[in-house]
Design an enzyme around this catalytic site. Sequence first.
Site, PDB file in Angstrom:
ATOM      1  N   GLU A 101       0.742  -1.069  -0.101  1.00  0.00           N
ATOM      2  CA  GLU A 101       0.009   0.066  -0.040  1.00  0.00           C
ATOM      3  C   GLU A 101       0.878   1.322   0.211  1.00  0.00           C
ATOM      4  O   GLU A 101       0.672   2.319  -0.677  1.00  0.00           O
ATOM      5  CB  GLU A 101      -0.958  -0.127   1.103  1.00  0.00           C
ATOM      6  CG  GLU A 101      -1.914  -1.082   1.441  1.00  0.00           C
ATOM      7  CD  GLU A 101      -2.678  -1.128  -0.048  1.00  0.00           C
ATOM      8  OE1 GLU A 101      -3.211  -0.029  -0.498  1.00  0.00           O
ATOM      9  OE2 GLU A 101      -3.197  -2.061  -0.540  1.00  0.00           O
ATOM     10  N   HIS A 154       1.743   2.300  -3.436  1.00  0.00           N
ATOM     11  CA  HIS A 154       0.886   2.946  -4.083  1.00  0.00           C
ATOM     12  C   HIS A 154       0.929   4.405  -3.938  1.00  0.00           C
ATOM     13  O   HIS A 154       0.912   5.152  -4.606  1.00  0.00           O
ATOM     14  CB  HIS A 154      -0.684   2.550  -3.907  1.00  0.00           C
ATOM     15  CG  HIS A 154      -0.894   0.983  -4.628  1.00  0.00           C
ATOM     16  ND1 HIS A 154      -0.892   0.768  -5.784  1.00  0.00           N
ATOM     17  CD2 HIS A 154      -1.514  -0.031  -3.814  1.00  0.00           C
ATOM     18  CE1 HIS A 154      -1.169  -0.318  -6.057  1.00  0.00           C
ATOM     19  NE2 HIS A 154      -1.592  -0.906  -4.940  1.00  0.00           N
ATOM     20  N   GLU A 164      -0.729  -2.452  -9.441  1.00  0.00           N
ATOM     21  CA  GLU A 164      -0.639  -3.640  -8.513  1.00  0.00           C
ATOM     22  C   GLU A 164       1.015  -4.235  -8.675  1.00  0.00           C
ATOM     23  O   GLU A 164       1.700  -4.680  -7.792  1.00  0.00           O
ATOM     24  CB  GLU A 164      -1.699  -4.638  -8.652  1.00  0.00           C
ATOM     25  CG  GLU A 164      -3.081  -4.051  -8.644  1.00  0.00           C
ATOM     26  CD  GLU A 164      -3.189  -3.537  -7.040  1.00  0.00           C
ATOM     27  OE1 GLU A 164      -2.593  -4.169  -5.946  1.00  0.00           O
ATOM     28  OE2 GLU A 164      -3.405  -2.360  -6.801  1.00  0.00           O
TER      29      GLU A 164
END
Length: 481
Positions: free
Chosen positions: A342, A345, A421
């Site tokens: 995460e 990202h 991803e």
Amino acid sequence: MVFLISTLEEYFSFLDKIEPDTLFYALILIKWIISTWEHYLSYRQYQNYKRHQNVPAELTDVMTDDELNKARLYAMDKMRYNEIHSIFNQVETTILLLIGVLPWLWQTSGNILAIYNYFNYEILQSIVFVGIIMIYSTISNIPWSYYYHFVLEEKHGFNKQTVKFFIKDTIKKLLVTCILTLPIVSLLIKIIQIGGDYFFVYAWLFVTTMSLIIAFIYPNYIAPLFDRYDPLREGELLTSIETLAAKLKFPLAKIYVVEGSARSAHSNAYFYGFFKAKRIVLYDTLIKGYSISENKDDDKEKTSEAENTLTHRKTNDVQQANKKKAEKGCEPEEVLAVLCHEFGHWSLSHNLINLCISFLNLFFVFVLFAALFERSALYGAYGFTATKPILIGLLIIFQYVLLPYFEVFSFALTVLSRRFEFQADNFAVKLHYADSLGRALKKLQVDNMAYPFSDYLYAKYHYSHPTLLERLKAIELAKTS
């Protein structure tokens, strides 16, 4: 900008030459063609589920043949449910449109207002119209939602809701949706009415601003209405997360654990917030052996409620379920790996890129709306021959006219999402979390009873994340590069 709108209006002038009935059936046909394509992809995926396959070599350390078969049966049940639900909705919508439900409902909304001498006030009529649709949608969806949670999910051991919880949740969702939607719709219509030649710019700025406001208030004030959020307790995991965030200069403000286990056994993790105040949210089901509450009175109350609503279950079954729950989830190092993904990202600005794309797309859509919304043929196609309500124009253009564009745009976002991803996984690998991330992904696959094999075309079109096997392969390649 006005020149652009004029050019698009000339381009769409052919619509005025089409008979309303022809245009109506053409738009219905387009919707059915897109729906048929979706069903074809689902058929391919269902055939994939029907094939008995062995546990892939990458998962033999965490998955047994029995668990693979359970995941396969779960996937088949969900696919059947989704297909039946989708076909029913498509047929229902088509029938309602064919019998002229939109003009009838608009007229009914006006008649309701006429009782209070408010007839022909477009904004109030639009509010009543939207309110009726939301209430109808909520009520008509209750049997489907009930079946999904209390039959399908219950059958496979995921549902943790009680009927009382389900009813309260449904009512709260309806109320929150009305409170958020009705004022926004009203203001949007007013902006379009008074905005002049540049109304689409003002409408875009308004919707963009409201999206940002909702993105801020939802996790802070709305989500806690549905689930319990507690700060992550002091311990090894909290310290490790704070250390990792500091190392990456991630602007961490709070770490919460949401009681997802009260609703479902599925796991998740995410972060939210603007600028220098990011908040991390972990599902309690993600953390192995974690209980969101250490308050014994709370636990007794929950136990009592569970016993009252699930008296048909034997005590040893409940104890076995609790034992399995304790075995699920990830170790602290694996939770860190998931969060590192995460953080990837965030570090690579994926969320910001997605936000910019969505706002640019929204602007483009409002430009198209400006070029289309006064076309009499569109309103006539759906039974509006005397009036051209703005709300109806929004509904027709956004749900039917622009449907092919939205399908293409959604597919493009899906392709981009899969790329992001892989990049986020690679970010975690570079921070030496490759093995931990691989173990976490495999555990989550098993805990969520996800079937590891997918039809290639279905996955490319629908999956915003690469398949587990694709991700594991990419992680191994990144380790050696």
